[in-house]
Write a protein that holds these residues in place. Structure first.
Motif, PDB file in Angstrom:
ATOM      1  N   GLY A  40      51.864  17.241 -36.384  1.00  0.00           N
ATOM      2  CA  GLY A  40      51.446  17.909 -37.613  1.00  0.00           C
ATOM      3  C   GLY A  40      51.314  16.974 -38.809  1.00  0.00           C
ATOM      4  N   GLU A  41      51.355  15.664 -38.540  1.00  0.00           N
ATOM      5  CA  GLU A  41      51.163  14.730 -39.652  1.00  0.00           C
ATOM      6  C   GLU A  41      49.686  14.399 -39.798  1.00  0.00           C
ATOM      7  OE1 GLU A  41      55.402  12.586 -38.639  1.00  0.00           O
ATOM      8  OE2 GLU A  41      53.521  11.834 -37.798  1.00  0.00           O
ATOM      9  N   GLU A  42      49.238  14.260 -41.037  1.00  0.00           N
ATOM     10  CA  GLU A  42      47.834  13.900 -41.257  1.00  0.00           C
ATOM     11  C   GLU A  42      47.615  12.450 -40.854  1.00  0.00           C
ATOM     12  OE1 GLU A  42      45.057  15.140 -44.241  1.00  0.00           O
ATOM     13  OE2 GLU A  42      46.472  16.705 -44.881  1.00  0.00           O
ATOM     14  N   VAL A  43      46.580  12.245 -40.045  1.00  0.00           N
ATOM     15  CA  VAL A  43      46.278  10.908 -39.546  1.00  0.00           C
ATOM     16  C   VAL A  43      44.775  10.662 -39.692  1.00  0.00           C
ATOM     17  CG1 VAL A  43      48.184  10.716 -37.906  1.00  0.00           C
ATOM     18  CG2 VAL A  43      46.094  11.913 -37.223  1.00  0.00           C
ATOM     19  N   GLU A  44      44.372   9.407 -39.455  1.00  0.00           N
ATOM     20  CA  GLU A  44      42.956   9.100 -39.596  1.00  0.00           C
ATOM     21  C   GLU A  44      42.169   9.596 -38.385  1.00  0.00           C
ATOM     22  OE1 GLU A  44      42.030   4.978 -41.003  1.00  0.00           O
ATOM     23  OE2 GLU A  44      40.508   5.150 -39.412  1.00  0.00           O
ATOM     24  N   THR A  45      42.745   9.362 -37.210  1.00  0.00           N
ATOM     25  CA  THR A  45      42.084   9.798 -35.981  1.00  0.00           C
ATOM     26  C   THR A  45      43.034  10.696 -35.210  1.00  0.00           C
ATOM     27  OG1 THR A  45      40.892   7.718 -35.872  1.00  0.00           O
ATOM     28  CG2 THR A  45      40.978   9.014 -33.854  1.00  0.00           C
ATOM     29  N   GLY A  46      42.577  11.877 -34.850  1.00  0.00           N
ATOM     30  CA  GLY A  46      43.470  12.797 -34.142  1.00  0.00           C
ATOM     31  C   GLY A  46      42.787  14.099 -33.844  1.00  0.00           C
ATOM     32  N   LEU A  47      43.540  15.179 -34.007  1.00  0.00           N
ATOM     33  CA  LEU A  47      43.029  16.502 -33.657  1.00  0.00           C
ATOM     34  C   LEU A  47      42.518  17.213 -34.902  1.00  0.00           C
ATOM     35  CD1 LEU A  47      46.065  17.512 -31.407  1.00  0.00           C
ATOM     36  CD2 LEU A  47      43.852  16.565 -30.667  1.00  0.00           C
ATOM     37  N   LEU A  48      41.319  17.741 -34.797  1.00  0.00           N
ATOM     38  CA  LEU A  48      40.772  18.514 -35.902  1.00  0.00           C
ATOM     39  C   LEU A  48      41.543  19.828 -35.998  1.00  0.00           C
ATOM     40  CD1 LEU A  48      38.549  18.755 -38.037  1.00  0.00           C
ATOM     41  CD2 LEU A  48      37.022  19.586 -36.246  1.00  0.00           C
ATOM     42  N   SER A  49      41.812  20.252 -37.228  1.00  0.00           N
ATOM     43  CA  SER A  49      42.535  21.508 -37.408  1.00  0.00           C
ATOM     44  C   SER A  49      42.084  22.168 -38.700  1.00  0.00           C
ATOM     45  CB  SER A  49      44.030  21.241 -37.483  1.00  0.00           C
ATOM     46  OG  SER A  49      44.311  20.615 -38.721  1.00  0.00           O
ATOM     47  N   ILE A  50      42.227  23.487 -38.756  1.00  0.00           N
ATOM     48  CA  ILE A  50      41.831  24.209 -39.961  1.00  0.00           C
ATOM     49  C   ILE A  50      43.044  24.999 -40.441  1.00  0.00           C
ATOM     50  CG2 ILE A  50      40.057  25.682 -41.008  1.00  0.00           C
ATOM     51  CD1 ILE A  50      38.749  23.480 -39.355  1.00  0.00           C
ATOM     52  N   ARG A  51      43.393  24.759 -41.700  1.00  0.00           N
ATOM     53  CA  ARG A  51      44.650  25.291 -42.214  1.00  0.00           C
ATOM     54  C   ARG A  51      44.583  26.769 -42.602  1.00  0.00           C
ATOM     55  NH1 ARG A  51      47.169  20.383 -44.784  1.00  0.00           N
ATOM     56  NH2 ARG A  51      44.998  20.127 -45.380  1.00  0.00           N
ATOM     57  N   LYS A  52      43.453  27.151 -43.195  1.00  0.00           N
ATOM     58  CA  LYS A  52      43.386  28.532 -43.695  1.00  0.00           C
ATOM     59  C   LYS A  52      42.360  29.329 -42.886  1.00  0.00           C
ATOM     60  CE  LYS A  52      44.435  27.959 -48.613  1.00  0.00           C
ATOM     61  NZ  LYS A  52      44.806  26.525 -48.587  1.00  0.00           N
ATOM     62  N   PRO A  53      42.575  30.620 -42.763  1.00  0.00           N
ATOM     63  CA  PRO A  53      41.542  31.419 -42.092  1.00  0.00           C
ATOM     64  C   PRO A  53      40.318  31.573 -42.994  1.00  0.00           C
ATOM     65  CG  PRO A  53      43.247  32.854 -42.971  1.00  0.00           C
ATOM     66  CD  PRO A  53      43.705  31.452 -43.227  1.00  0.00           C
ATOM     67  N   TRP A  54      39.151  31.649 -42.408  1.00  0.00           N
ATOM     68  CA  TRP A  54      37.912  31.899 -43.152  1.00  0.00           C
ATOM     69  C   TRP A  54      37.375  33.239 -42.645  1.00  0.00           C
ATOM     70  CZ3 TRP A  54      39.141  28.743 -39.309  1.00  0.00           C
ATOM     71  CH2 TRP A  54      38.426  28.871 -38.112  1.00  0.00           C
ATOM     72  N   PRO A  55      36.429  33.844 -43.361  1.00  0.00           N
ATOM     73  CA  PRO A  55      36.083  35.232 -43.024  1.00  0.00           C
ATOM     74  C   PRO A  55      35.549  35.472 -41.610  1.00  0.00           C
ATOM     75  CG  PRO A  55      35.343  34.713 -45.241  1.00  0.00           C
ATOM     76  CD  PRO A  55      35.845  33.429 -44.662  1.00  0.00           C
ATOM     77  N   SER A  56      34.854  34.472 -41.011  1.00  0.00           N
ATOM     78  CA  SER A  56      34.259  34.742 -39.691  1.00  0.00           C
ATOM     79  C   SER A  56      35.063  34.118 -38.553  1.00  0.00           C
ATOM     80  CB  SER A  56      32.821  34.219 -39.647  1.00  0.00           C
ATOM     81  OG  SER A  56      32.813  32.813 -39.777  1.00  0.00           O
ATOM     82  N   ILE A  57      36.330  33.876 -38.782  1.00  0.00           N
ATOM     83  CA  ILE A  57      37.170  33.360 -37.694  1.00  0.00           C
ATOM     84  C   ILE A  57      37.228  34.412 -36.582  1.00  0.00           C
ATOM     85  CG2 ILE A  57      39.306  34.296 -38.722  1.00  0.00           C
ATOM     86  CD1 ILE A  57      40.734  31.782 -37.726  1.00  0.00           C
ATOM     87  N   LEU A  58      37.271  33.965 -35.320  1.00  0.00           N
ATOM     88  CA  LEU A  58      37.334  34.944 -34.226  1.00  0.00           C
ATOM     89  C   LEU A  58      38.535  35.858 -34.411  1.00  0.00           C
ATOM     90  CD1 LEU A  58      38.667  33.445 -30.896  1.00  0.00           C
ATOM     91  CD2 LEU A  58      39.024  32.334 -33.077  1.00  0.00           C
ATOM     92  N   ARG A  59      38.371  37.093 -33.998  1.00  0.00           N
ATOM     93  CA  ARG A  59      39.471  38.055 -34.142  1.00  0.00           C
ATOM     94  C   ARG A  59      40.317  38.124 -32.884  1.00  0.00           C
ATOM     95  NH1 ARG A  59      37.370  37.382 -38.649  1.00  0.00           N
ATOM     96  NH2 ARG A  59      37.182  39.058 -40.173  1.00  0.00           N
ATOM     97  N   GLY A  60      39.867  37.469 -31.831  1.00  0.00           N
ATOM     98  CA  GLY A  60      40.658  37.486 -30.613  1.00  0.00           C
ATOM     99  C   GLY A  60      39.804  37.193 -29.404  1.00  0.00           C
ATOM    100  N   ILE A  61      40.456  37.193 -28.245  1.00  0.00           N
ATOM    101  CA  ILE A  61      39.761  37.107 -26.968  1.00  0.00           C
ATOM    102  C   ILE A  61      39.864  38.494 -26.355  1.00  0.00           C
ATOM    103  CG2 ILE A  61      39.825  36.127 -24.636  1.00  0.00           C
ATOM    104  CD1 ILE A  61      40.982  33.571 -25.872  1.00  0.00           C
ATOM    105  N   TRP A  62      38.726  39.050 -26.004  1.00  0.00           N
ATOM    106  CA  TRP A  62      38.686  40.432 -25.517  1.00  0.00           C
ATOM    107  C   TRP A  62      39.655  40.640 -24.359  1.00  0.00           C
ATOM    108  CZ3 TRP A  62      37.321  44.929 -27.213  1.00  0.00           C
ATOM    109  CH2 TRP A  62      37.044  45.975 -26.328  1.00  0.00           C
ATOM    110  N   GLY A  63      40.587  41.558 -24.561  1.00  0.00           N
ATOM    111  CA  GLY A  63      41.516  41.918 -23.494  1.00  0.00           C
ATOM    112  C   GLY A  63      42.614  40.909 -23.225  1.00  0.00           C
TER     113      GLY A  63
END
Ligand code: WT7
Length: 653
Positions: A462-485
């Motif tokens: 969870g530390e910010e680095v130059e090269t690593g895993l992309l992540s999004i901190r806050k939800p945005w309006p069209s974020i998926l609501r789930g996986i069906w079932g």
């Protein structure tokens, strides 16, 4: 992420400023403006998104902008009532844009149809009434398996209008894939066609659907749309009581139909995409947030203006077609171009012919297509007048700087900004992208986050680095609501890292000194072939169904045109390590049958053993090294290190 991508993007430092001429007229004009709005959107997302949402029509205003009480099951604009079809069609058809062209369609043989907003409105209403007359209502799932004809957009909008959930299945998928999706979503109806043109031949969709739904107890009706609007039909078998021709069922339906007043969080659609298990996931998107986000991103990323002719080459079968062929641009009253067929039919100049003929101003396509055009040669481009173009876009996979430069010079004539848009089926809309009048671009970088998108690069701790895993901190309006079932899979796939505080898209990325993002590719077992996601586990589970196969491991390798291609290592039962071409064809046929032609591997290698750790885990990293000819990584953890040497020899042969 592939080594070669990493190499090229690491050494790319060219910068291209937005042309002054472009910025003079664009919605957003300067970096200062972007920064101020971005800051506002991050500090006060609810205030920001509420203001944007007010630009759309709501039957009833929302009570709460963001409800995070059941995180990660976020809700947006709760209590609000709206309908995306109203915002995409009625708003324009019933106002001053009624006679503006909504859809310019071109069939592969060269036939055209044009629908104004008013005509689109009536077509959608008639389709919606037809659905209702066949027993479809709010909350029912409707699978759509159509070629790229205007009725594909009409069908999607008609479902949205009456609150039916659409589940579009790309028309390249096999009968078996239709079956899986129809059963998973419990589709009550399948909408298909009598045919569509692709490379000069007719796709026989109806017979594929017949096979696909043969054992689907949930399907009550199959609605068949004729490809030709002139009354001609392609032959197909119709089953009594189940199958209905759209031209017959629809012809006397009224062309007015009220929009269902839907809850913001009512399900709008399911769209299946591959993950790292064998079973595709039904990504859920809901009405309100998806409307607002696709509306705003389409407006700013493509800088849509009243006189634009906008062409997104994606099929509606993929998320790009949903968000940026249909919903985003239409909500902005844009004129969209829709093309039925192949990019190289009758010759490799077809796309540029369409740009010229319809005076396309904004062109959005995939890197794999750009690379194919590069290969086909500049002559095909030079034959056509591309001076109508003012903006170019790419999506689907990282674009290599060579392809970016060719696009910039050869298609954009060095005067069109390029927006490299990073996003996913799950994100619903574009999360990283330049804004064309604002952001200096660098070939291969999706540059900066869109408004409200709080992106970071983290390491597993969870530390910010130059090269690593992309992540999004806050939800945005069209974020998926789930996986069906499958709520558990939803949590496990996207929210398992970093205490569930960040959305994890499954991509690796780097951030440079200017804060620009360089997305390098998937870090999970998903391979991006020509911009289409294929889970390696999906193929592996197909191969092991063959009676001669003991085990298999599928990997992605760099591919000149497709970005990535698939290579399958297949271990046979008994002591056969050679296999045969006949067996290879059988395995390929299985892929055709279970997924579709587009998922076929480049190579199938039969082998005596697979490199495994002592605990029995297949070391895919080593397989990738073998396939790419890279120096082999650490082999000391292998149960039997000699396996690798023999595989290396096989791969060369
Ligand atoms: C995956 C999502 C978004 C619509 C088409 C694909 C890759 C997508 C970019 C880009 C680098 C990209 C990612 C992502 N991807 N756009 N501009 N630069 N990579 O949607 O099938 O859901 O695939 O495509 O790896 O995770 P999808």
């Amino acid at each position: 992420m592939t080594e070669s991508n990493m190499e090229t993007v690491l050494h790319e430092n060219r910068v291209f400023n937005p042309p002054a001429e472009f910025s003079r007229k664009s919605h957003l004009k300067s970096m200062d403006e972007y920064k101020a709005l971005y800051k506002r959107s991050i500090e006060d997302p609810e205030g920001f998104w509420a203001e944007i949402a007010k630009e759309l029509h709501w039957f009833k205003p929302w009570k709460q902008v963001l409800d995070a009480s059941e995180k990660p099951f976020f809700k947006w604009f709760t209590g609000g009532k709206t309908n995306i079809c109203y915002n995409a069609v009625d708003r324009h058809a019933l106002g001053p844009n009624a006679d503006r062209k909504a859809v310019i369609w071109e069939g592969e043989p060269g036939d055209n149809r044009v629908l104004t907003y008013k005509e689109l409105y009536h077509e959608v209403c008639r389709f919606a009434n037809t659905l209702k007359s066949l027993g479809i209502g709010k909350g029912d799932t409707v699978a759509i398996y159509l070629p790229m004809i205007p009725e594909l957009a009409v069908a999607v909008l008609a479902c949205a209008r009456i609150g039916a959930v659409h589940s579009v299945i790309f028309a390249g998928f096999s009968a078996e894939s239709i079956k899986d999706r129809v059963l998973d979503g419990r589709s009550k109806m399948v909408i298909t066609g009598d045919g569509g043109w692709r490379r000069g031949s007719v796709l026989e969709l109806k017979s594929i659907v017949d096979k696909g739904v043969a054992d689907c107890d949930c399907v009550e009706k199959v609605l068949v749309v004729p490809r030709n609007a002139n009354g001609d039909r392609f032959d197909c078998d119709m089953r009594d009581g189940r199958d209905v021709w759209y031209d017959e069922a629809g012809k006397d339906q009224p062309d007015e139909c009220p929009c269902e007043e839907l809850d913001s969080e009512d399900l709008l659609f399911l769209l299946y995409t591959s993950g790292s298990t064998g079973k595709p996931k039904g990504i859920m998107h809901t009405v309100g947030g998806y409307s607002v986000y696709t509306y705003l991103t389409a407006k700013y990323v493509f800088d849509l203006q009243a006189d634009d002719v906008y062409w997104c080459t994606a099929d509606v079968g993929w998320i790009t077609g949903h968000s940026y062929l249909v919903y985003g641009p239409l909500q902005n009253a844009a004129t969209i171009v829709m093309y039925e067929g192949a990019p190289n039919h009758p010759d490799p100049g077809r796309f540029w012919d369409i740009v010229d003929k319809h005076q396309v101003t904004i062109f959005y396509t995939a890197p794999t297509a750009i690379r194919a055009f590069m290969k086909w040669g500049d002559d095909w481009v030079d034959k056509h007048d591309l001076s109508s173009l003012r903006l170019l876009g790419t999506v689907g996979e990282p674009i290599n700087p060579e392809a970016w430069m060719w696009y910039h010079r050869k298609i954009g004539k060095e005067r069109c900004p390029i927006v490299d848009t990073w996003w996913q089926t799950e994100t619903g809309g574009i999360l990283l992208s330049p804004l064309p009048g604002v952001t200096p671009t660098k070939p291969g970088s999706a540059t900066l986050p869109f408004f409200g998108v709080d992106a970071a690069i983290l390491n597993p701790d969870g530390e910010e680095v130059e090269t690593g895993l992309l992540s999004i901190r806050k939800p945005w309006p069209s974020i998926l609501r789930g996986i069906w079932g499958d709520p558990e899979r939803f949590k496990k796939t996207y929210w398992c890292n970093w205490n569930g505080e960040y959305y994890f898209p499954g991509d690796g990325a780097r951030r440079d000194k200017d804060g620009y993002f360089w997305v390098v590719g998937r870090v999970d077992d998903v391979v991006n072939v020509s911009g289409h996601r294929i889970g390696t586990a999906e193929l592996e589970s197909i191969f092991v169904e063959h009676p001669s196969v003991a085990e298999s491991a599928v990997i992605g390798v760099p591919h000149e045109i497709k970005g990535q291609g698939l290579v399958a290592f297949v271990l046979l039962k008994g002591d056969d390590s050679e296999g045969s071409d006949a067996l290879r064809s059988e395995l390929n046929a299985m892929v055709n049958e279970k997924i579709g032609k587009f998922a076929r591997p480049e190579k199938i290698i039969f082998c005596a053993d697979l490199p495994k750790t002592r605990s029995g885990k297949i070391m895919r990293r080593l397989l990738r090294d073998i396939a790419t000819g890279n120096a082999l990584g650490n082999v000391t953890t292998l149960a039997d290190p000699s396996v690798v040497e023999s595989l290396k020899g096989k791969y060369k042969d």
